[in-house]
Design a protein around this motif. Sequence first.
Motif, PDB file in Angstrom:
ATOM      1  N   ILE A   1      -1.509   5.414  -5.513  1.00 47.10           N
ATOM      2  CA  ILE A   1      -1.900   7.171  -6.047  1.00 47.10           C
ATOM      3  C   ILE A   1      -0.540   6.611  -6.655  1.00 47.10           C
ATOM      4  O   ILE A   1      -0.492   7.998  -7.772  1.00 47.10           O
ATOM      5  CB  ILE A   1      -2.146   7.606  -5.055  1.00 47.10           C
ATOM      6  N   SER A   2       0.107   6.686  -5.885  1.00 46.39           N
ATOM      7  CA  SER A   2       1.679   7.094  -6.960  1.00 46.39           C
ATOM      8  C   SER A   2       2.071   5.828  -7.499  1.00 46.39           C
ATOM      9  O   SER A   2       2.659   6.151  -9.367  1.00 46.39           O
ATOM     10  CB  SER A   2       2.323   6.849  -5.472  1.00 46.39           C
TER      11      SER A   2
ATOM     12  N   PHE B   1      -1.201  -4.885  -7.538  1.00 47.20           N
ATOM     13  CA  PHE B   1       0.627  -4.179  -6.917  1.00 47.20           C
ATOM     14  C   PHE B   1       0.569  -3.563  -5.801  1.00 47.20           C
ATOM     15  O   PHE B   1       1.269  -4.322  -4.559  1.00 47.20           O
ATOM     16  CB  PHE B   1       1.287  -3.316  -7.843  1.00 47.20           C
ATOM     17  N   THR B   2      -1.061  -3.242  -5.260  1.00 43.42           N
ATOM     18  CA  THR B   2      -0.867  -2.522  -4.034  1.00 43.42           C
ATOM     19  C   THR B   2      -1.705  -3.214  -3.033  1.00 43.42           C
ATOM     20  O   THR B   2      -0.414  -3.786  -2.097  1.00 43.42           O
ATOM     21  CB  THR B   2      -1.966  -0.940  -4.236  1.00 43.42           C
ATOM     22  N   ILE B   3      -1.835  -4.631  -3.473  1.00 40.15           N
ATOM     23  CA  ILE B   3      -2.372  -5.572  -2.290  1.00 40.15           C
ATOM     24  C   ILE B   3      -0.937  -5.848  -2.565  1.00 40.15           C
ATOM     25  O   ILE B   3      -0.809  -7.147  -0.817  1.00 40.15           O
ATOM     26  CB  ILE B   3      -4.079  -5.834  -3.450  1.00 40.15           C
ATOM     27  N   LEU B   4      -0.672  -6.992  -3.072  1.00 39.85           N
ATOM     28  CA  LEU B   4       0.817  -7.281  -2.947  1.00 39.85           C
ATOM     29  C   LEU B   4       1.674  -6.502  -1.833  1.00 39.85           C
ATOM     30  O   LEU B   4       2.401  -7.084  -1.413  1.00 39.85           O
ATOM     31  CB  LEU B   4       1.730  -8.057  -4.351  1.00 39.85           C
ATOM     32  N   GLU B   5       1.939  -5.164  -1.835  1.00 36.35           N
ATOM     33  CA  GLU B   5       2.582  -4.775  -1.495  1.00 36.35           C
ATOM     34  C   GLU B   5       2.334  -4.591  -0.030  1.00 36.35           C
ATOM     35  O   GLU B   5       3.618  -5.005   0.929  1.00 36.35           O
ATOM     36  CB  GLU B   5       3.313  -3.255  -2.336  1.00 36.35           C
ATOM     37  N   VAL B   6       0.566  -4.475   0.422  1.00 39.04           N
ATOM     38  CA  VAL B   6       0.552  -4.413   1.798  1.00 39.04           C
ATOM     39  C   VAL B   6       0.970  -6.243   2.270  1.00 39.04           C
ATOM     40  O   VAL B   6       1.326  -6.028   3.204  1.00 39.04           O
ATOM     41  CB  VAL B   6      -1.221  -4.240   2.083  1.00 39.04           C
TER      42      VAL B   6
END
Length: 127
Positions: free
Chosen positions: A98-99, A72-77
């Motif tokens: 973290i969130s 999810f974090t990679i996709l957001e970045v």
Amino acid sequence: MLTWPLGLIAVEMKWIEYPVQLLPNENQTNKSSLLFEYFLFPLLAILFSVYYPKYKNKMVIVMYYLIITGTFTILEVLIERYTDLAQYNTWRWYWTFISVLIVLFINHSYYSWYKKELVAVSKINYE
């Protein structure tokens, strides 16, 4: 329920912006991401809990959390870097990681508690 106030705080503090809005005329006062807060993250949280490996060892569960949160974090970045859907000001990718990790844990804890309550009620009704 958890992502909306957290997202709103991040936007109001100008840590992150969402230049392109879904339904921009209806979303003029709340500049958080309607797409993220009300569609993508809730969908992720549902799928996370439905496919949660509850009968696996702790290492598998930790890896599950890290893989889902990391993806999810990679996709957001990638979205932030290559589109106008999100713009980091002082926000950093690790704050997303973290969130999301914390909110998925809280969400799954509630989901587990609620499902146990439903199982207990259904046993009473059928016994």
